[in-house]
Design a protein around this motif. Structure first.
Motif, mmCIF file in Angstrom:
data_model
loop_
_atom_site.group_PDB
_atom_site.id
_atom_site.type_symbol
_atom_site.label_atom_id
_atom_site.label_comp_id
_atom_site.label_asym_id
_atom_site.label_seq_id
_atom_site.Cartn_x
_atom_site.Cartn_y
_atom_site.Cartn_z
ATOM 1 N N ASP A 1 109.980 58.976 102.166
ATOM 2 C CA ASP A 1 110.429 58.062 103.582
ATOM 3 C C ASP A 1 110.275 58.752 104.730
ATOM 4 O O ASP A 1 111.567 58.765 105.127
ATOM 5 N N GLY A 2 109.298 58.345 106.108
ATOM 6 C CA GLY A 2 109.541 59.468 107.249
ATOM 7 C C GLY A 2 109.537 61.135 107.273
ATOM 8 O O GLY A 2 109.382 61.671 107.782
ATOM 9 N N PHE A 3 108.668 60.955 105.436
ATOM 10 C CA PHE A 3 108.387 63.149 105.296
ATOM 11 C C PHE A 3 107.412 63.171 106.216
ATOM 12 O O PHE A 3 106.015 62.684 106.028
ATOM 13 N N SER A 4 106.537 64.186 106.954
ATOM 14 C CA SER A 4 105.294 64.732 106.942
ATOM 15 C C SER A 4 104.813 65.209 105.702
ATOM 16 O O SER A 4 105.668 65.269 104.746
ATOM 17 N N GLY A 5 103.113 65.395 105.838
ATOM 18 C CA GLY A 5 102.877 65.829 104.270
ATOM 19 C C GLY A 5 102.566 66.981 103.936
ATOM 20 O O GLY A 5 103.467 67.572 103.086
ATOM 21 N N ALA A 6 103.581 68.342 104.922
ATOM 22 C CA ALA A 6 103.521 69.378 105.123
ATOM 23 C C ALA A 6 105.139 69.081 103.849
ATOM 24 O O ALA A 6 105.395 69.672 103.610
ATOM 25 N N GLU A 7 105.667 68.516 104.749
ATOM 26 C CA GLU A 7 107.343 67.981 104.098
ATOM 27 C C GLU A 7 106.782 67.967 102.891
ATOM 28 O O GLU A 7 108.202 68.368 101.819
ATOM 29 N N VAL A 8 106.739 66.609 102.421
ATOM 30 C CA VAL A 8 105.955 66.297 100.959
ATOM 31 C C VAL A 8 105.755 67.892 99.791
ATOM 32 O O VAL A 8 106.326 67.897 98.854
ATOM 33 N N VAL A 9 104.396 68.610 100.621
ATOM 34 C CA VAL A 9 104.451 69.877 99.514
ATOM 35 C C VAL A 9 105.578 70.280 100.108
ATOM 36 O O VAL A 9 105.687 70.950 98.055
ATOM 37 N N SER A 10 106.070 70.989 100.756
ATOM 38 C CA SER A 10 107.223 71.764 100.141
ATOM 39 C C SER A 10 108.406 71.554 99.371
ATOM 40 O O SER A 10 109.059 71.785 98.374
ATOM 41 N N LEU A 11 108.747 69.554 99.109
ATOM 42 C CA LEU A 11 109.727 69.234 98.019
ATOM 43 C C LEU A 11 109.081 69.680 96.996
ATOM 44 O O LEU A 11 110.068 70.487 96.566
ATOM 45 N N CYS A 12 107.954 69.797 96.840
ATOM 46 C CA CYS A 12 107.382 69.769 95.570
ATOM 47 C C CYS A 12 107.533 71.365 95.451
ATOM 48 O O CYS A 12 107.809 72.284 93.831
ATOM 49 N N GLN A 13 107.336 72.187 96.143
ATOM 50 C CA GLN A 13 107.629 74.065 95.821
ATOM 51 C C GLN A 13 108.670 73.714 95.882
ATOM 52 O O GLN A 13 108.630 74.633 94.755
ATOM 53 N N GLU A 14 109.890 73.687 96.732
ATOM 54 C CA GLU A 14 111.077 73.450 96.424
ATOM 55 C C GLU A 14 112.189 73.193 95.122
ATOM 56 O O GLU A 14 112.830 73.667 94.101
ATOM 57 N N ALA A 15 111.354 71.984 94.373
ATOM 58 C CA ALA A 15 111.253 71.094 93.334
ATOM 59 C C ALA A 15 111.287 72.444 92.349
ATOM 60 O O ALA A 15 111.456 72.875 91.237
ATOM 61 N N GLY A 16 109.938 72.934 92.622
ATOM 62 C CA GLY A 16 109.252 73.742 90.928
ATOM 63 C C GLY A 16 110.173 75.205 91.509
ATOM 64 O O GLY A 16 110.887 75.708 90.136
ATOM 65 N N MET A 17 110.476 76.139 92.536
ATOM 66 C CA MET A 17 111.367 76.895 92.502
ATOM 67 C C MET A 17 112.818 76.502 91.624
ATOM 68 O O MET A 17 112.925 77.276 91.554
ATOM 69 N N LYS A 18 113.230 75.275 91.679
ATOM 70 C CA LYS A 18 114.567 74.748 91.337
ATOM 71 C C LYS A 18 115.056 74.670 89.432
ATOM 72 O O LYS A 18 115.781 75.759 89.151
ATOM 73 N N ALA A 19 113.445 74.349 89.430
ATOM 74 C CA ALA A 19 113.346 74.285 87.986
ATOM 75 C C ALA A 19 113.316 76.569 87.683
ATOM 76 O O ALA A 19 114.057 76.076 86.802
ATOM 77 N N MET A 20 113.000 76.389 88.601
ATOM 78 C CA MET A 20 112.602 78.093 87.369
ATOM 79 C C MET A 20 113.809 78.278 88.163
ATOM 80 O O MET A 20 114.119 79.733 86.839
ATOM 81 N N SER A 21 114.898 78.697 89.020
ATOM 82 C CA SER A 21 116.078 78.962 88.942
ATOM 83 C C SER A 21 117.228 78.720 88.125
ATOM 84 O O SER A 21 118.359 79.235 87.411
ATOM 85 N N GLU A 22 117.434 77.565 87.482
ATOM 86 C CA GLU A 22 117.497 76.561 86.577
ATOM 87 C C GLU A 22 117.693 77.759 84.798
ATOM 88 O O GLU A 22 117.672 77.977 84.248
ATOM 89 N N ASN A 23 115.995 77.700 85.082
ATOM 90 C CA ASN A 23 115.827 78.283 83.922
ATOM 91 C C ASN A 23 113.776 79.156 83.664
ATOM 92 O O ASN A 23 113.145 78.670 83.897
ATOM 93 N N PRO A 24 114.222 80.371 84.079
ATOM 94 C CA PRO A 24 112.971 81.194 84.646
ATOM 95 C C PRO A 24 111.990 80.635 83.443
ATOM 96 O O PRO A 24 110.692 81.004 83.701
ATOM 97 N N ASP A 25 112.363 80.155 82.327
ATOM 98 C CA ASP A 25 110.974 80.290 81.618
ATOM 99 C C ASP A 25 110.781 78.128 81.246
ATOM 100 O O ASP A 25 109.826 78.101 80.349
ATOM 101 N N ALA A 26 111.518 78.062 81.861
ATOM 102 C CA ALA A 26 111.536 76.352 82.468
ATOM 103 C C ALA A 26 109.686 76.079 82.357
ATOM 104 O O ALA A 26 108.522 76.918 82.731
ATOM 105 N N ASP A 27 109.044 74.739 81.999
ATOM 106 C CA ASP A 27 107.570 74.491 80.937
ATOM 107 C C ASP A 27 107.487 73.228 81.681
ATOM 108 O O ASP A 27 105.637 73.396 82.281
ATOM 109 N N CYS A 28 108.281 73.276 82.969
ATOM 110 C CA CYS A 28 107.850 71.928 84.121
ATOM 111 C C CYS A 28 109.140 70.915 84.666
ATOM 112 O O CYS A 28 110.155 71.820 84.629
ATOM 113 N N VAL A 29 109.015 70.497 85.752
ATOM 114 C CA VAL A 29 109.916 70.056 86.848
ATOM 115 C C VAL A 29 109.882 69.450 86.221
ATOM 116 O O VAL A 29 109.435 68.450 85.741
#
Ligand code: ATP
Length: 269
Positions: free
Chosen positions: A219-247
């Motif tokens: 709530d209160g996010f811009s569209g760009a921030e929503v997209v960026s959150l998805c991006q960061e979550a994906g990066m987070k998943a990878m940093s935990e496990n480079p072989d991660a197959d999903c977020v």
């Protein structure tokens, strides 16, 4: 040789489907831009003047640029984009000529949309000291001349955008110029849901994912921030496990805290 060689002339490849929600904006824009381009006869028949230009205003990152591009794609017209500040930096000493060339190019490429981003950069601080007219003054009056000169129905439409409506010189918004204003606000929950859905078309999501929860926590996010959150979550998943197959949901939750919404209450209209 044209000083405007670098100005982008393109048929963008953004469709309405790439833009989540914002139904109101889409409809208003179609009326203002698509109709004059594609239903010129109806305007003549009804004896009304099609709008020459439209101003999209509202907080940053909420799909103004995206919408202007989708409009051009869907109407199958050329798209010429320029950013206000560019007129002063890129074409130092020839800013007025740059404006003239821009419109010449738009007429040559008609039917076309001229997208004028950050048009507030052309604000003139009237009454400011100094002799003669400033560059900004001259660029603004060139723009007004061009707007006044566009014949209705020659198939050039100006779409301008700004985050700072209060800074727009009122002369630009006078009837017969860019006289339609469309507010593009922060995405409501159904729009955020639609943006997540678009992102998830290309993201592998684990079983813990819960879109309604995500919509609530943004709530209160811009569209760009929503997209960026998805991006960061994906990066987070990878940093935990480079072989991660999903977020997973936890990746979004961990990243959420880093987004203090950057949008100030004043920007909300
Ligand atoms: P600015 O005022 O900063 O120029 P803007 O309002 O023009 O921002 P855009 O450049 O259109 O915003 O949007 C930035 C990015 O945010 C887009 O490229 C897209 O990834 C995302 N975005 C914003 N709103 C939406 C939406 N409704 N649907 C899908 N993506 C969106």
């Amino acid at each position: 040789p044209s000083s405007m060689r670098e100005v982008m002339l393109e048929i963008p490849n953004v469709s309405w489907n790439d833009i989540g929600g914002q139904q109101d904006t889409k409809t208003q824009l179609k009326e203002a831009v698509d109709w004059p381009l594609n239903h010129a006869k109806a305007f003549r028949r009804l004896g009304i003047r099609p709008p020459k230009g439209v101003l999209l205003y509202g907080p940053p990152g909420c799909s103004k640029t995206l919408t202007a591009k989708a409009l051009a794609t869907e109407a199958k017209v050329n798209f010429i984009a320029v950013r206000g500040p560019e007129l002063f930096s890129k074409w130092v000493g020839e800013s007025e000529k740059a404006v003239r060339d821009l419109f010449r190019k738009a007429r040559a490429a008609a039917p076309s949309i001229v997208f004028f981003d950050e048009i507030d950069a052309l604000t003139v601080s009237r009454g400011s000291s100094g002799e003669g007219t400033s560059v900004a003054d001259r660029v603004l009056s060139q723009l007004l001349t061009e707007l006044d000169g566009i014949e209705p129905l020659v198939e050039v439409t100006v779409v301008a955008a700004t985050n700072m409506l209060e800074n727009i010189d009122p002369a630009i918004l006078r009837p017969g110029r860019i006289d339609r204003k469309i507010y593009v606000g922060l995405p409501d929950s159904s729009t955020r849901k639609a943006i997540f859905d678009i992102q998830f078309r290309k993201m592998a999501c684990g079983r813990s994912m819960h879109v309604d929860r995500l919509v609530e926590m943004t709530d209160g996010f811009s569209g760009a921030e929503v997209v960026s959150l998805c991006q960061e979550a994906g990066m987070k998943a990878m940093s935990e496990n480079p072989d991660a197959d999903c977020v997973e949901m936890k990746h979004f939750e961990e990243c959420r805290m880093r987004f203090r919404s950057r949008i100030s209450p004043e920007a909300l209209e």
